[in-house]
Write an enzyme that holds these catalytic residues in place. Sequence first.
Site, PDB file in Angstrom:
ATOM      1  N   ALA A   9       0.811  -1.230   0.000  1.00 39.94           N
ATOM      2  CA  ALA A   9       0.000   0.000   0.000  1.00 39.94           C
ATOM      3  C   ALA A   9       0.838   1.271   0.000  1.00 39.94           C
ATOM      4  CB  ALA A   9      -0.949  -0.007   1.201  1.00 39.94           C
ATOM      5  N   GLY A  11       3.381   1.854  -1.904  1.00 38.46           N
ATOM      6  CA  GLY A  11       3.845   2.158  -3.262  1.00 38.46           C
ATOM      7  C   GLY A  11       2.801   2.999  -3.990  1.00 38.46           C
ATOM      8  N   SER A 135       1.787  -8.388 -14.582  1.00 38.18           N
ATOM      9  CA  SER A 135       2.529  -7.418 -15.410  1.00 38.18           C
ATOM     10  C   SER A 135       2.519  -7.928 -16.850  1.00 38.18           C
ATOM     11  CB  SER A 135       3.972  -7.331 -14.931  1.00 38.18           C
ATOM     12  OG  SER A 135       4.772  -6.670 -15.897  1.00 38.18           O
ATOM     13  N   TYR A 148      11.469 -11.708 -12.839  1.00 37.78           N
ATOM     14  CA  TYR A 148      10.207 -10.965 -12.699  1.00 37.78           C
ATOM     15  C   TYR A 148       9.129 -11.531 -13.622  1.00 37.78           C
ATOM     16  CZ  TYR A 148       7.170  -6.791 -12.427  1.00 37.78           C
ATOM     17  OH  TYR A 148       6.113  -5.924 -12.257  1.00 37.78           O
ATOM     18  N   ALA A 150       8.941 -14.498 -14.908  1.00 37.15           N
ATOM     19  CA  ALA A 150       8.529 -15.831 -14.445  1.00 37.15           C
ATOM     20  C   ALA A 150       7.563 -15.702 -13.269  1.00 37.15           C
ATOM     21  CB  ALA A 150       9.758 -16.648 -14.040  1.00 37.15           C
ATOM     22  N   LYS A 152       5.529 -13.201 -12.569  1.00 39.23           N
ATOM     23  CA  LYS A 152       4.237 -12.637 -12.964  1.00 39.23           C
ATOM     24  C   LYS A 152       3.450 -13.604 -13.868  1.00 39.23           C
ATOM     25  CE  LYS A 152       4.558  -8.663 -10.749  1.00 39.23           C
ATOM     26  NZ  LYS A 152       3.673  -8.347  -9.616  1.00 39.23           N
TER      27      LYS A 152
END
Length: 236
Positions: A9, A11, A135, A148, A150, A152
Amino acid sequence: MKSVLISGATGKIGLAIARAFKKEGYGLALVYRSENKLSNLDEFKNDENVIFLRGDLKNFEECQKVVDAALEKFGKIDVLVNNAGMTKDKLLLRMKVEDFKDVIETNLYSVFYMSKLVLKSMLKNKYGKIINIASISGIVGNPGQCNYSASKAGVIAFTKSLSKEVARKNINVNALAPGFIESDMTKNLSKDEIVKSLPVGKLGSAEDVANAVLFLGSDKASYIHGKEIIVDGGAI
Ligand SMILES: NC(=O)c1ccc[n+]([C@@H]2O[C@H](COP(=O)([O-])OP(=O)(O)OC[C@H]3O[C@@H](n4cnc5c(N)ncnc54)[C@H](OP(=O)(O)O)[C@@H]3O)[C@@H](O)[C@H]2O)c1
């Protein structure tokens, strides 16, 4: 009152999601990790329908504490937004085992832990929405992001399988795959080049993502199950 638990939260995207649900009158369980970023959530400080919960979501026991505290406060969790995530970008030959493990544990294991822990209460209530922030990197890949992408891609596949387990229980499980969004995560990227490559000609905002999350968390999306919704300005 409906309640939503939002991880990551502090971010930019997490904060925008928190604001969007707050506007709709939800109680908020806002999960953060670093104490020094808690001030990002100051606007919610004196609100009795908001609680702040600290936890490192790579750790199952910490996830358990977070979920228990949210359930104690609100009695149920109607919407779970698994938004916490990280990158440790490097070309594969330079990527250390720890870089891979850290990203997979943060982005994928946390989604497994949190979904498993919240699902029990959703099943009891015969109502729930789980929204996993994935993503476009998990759909089309991106150099420097083997870890990253992999993680997502795993989040998207996890979403589809869980959705098939619980769709008949009035629980919607969906993923949202953002493209390039202005936030701390993208602050060191060469933006000019990215912008040139985007059909829409600009990066996305955290609010662009939050609007779609709010829709998936609402009953207007009740016939959407096991999908990944792409919010990327036409990038892929
Ligand atoms: N920005 C983009 O272009 C973009 C594109 C596609 C997908 N996404 C996804 O969108 C989500 C939000 O990203 P963002 O852009 O808002 O990035 P951000 O500003 O870096 O925020 C990430 C948030 O996740 C939290 N977090 C990281 N590791 C954690 C852990 N182990 N336990 C608990 N919390 C943890 C961070 O807390 P700390 O700072 O305390 O670690 C922070 O609050 C992520 O899942 C990201 O992968 C972003």
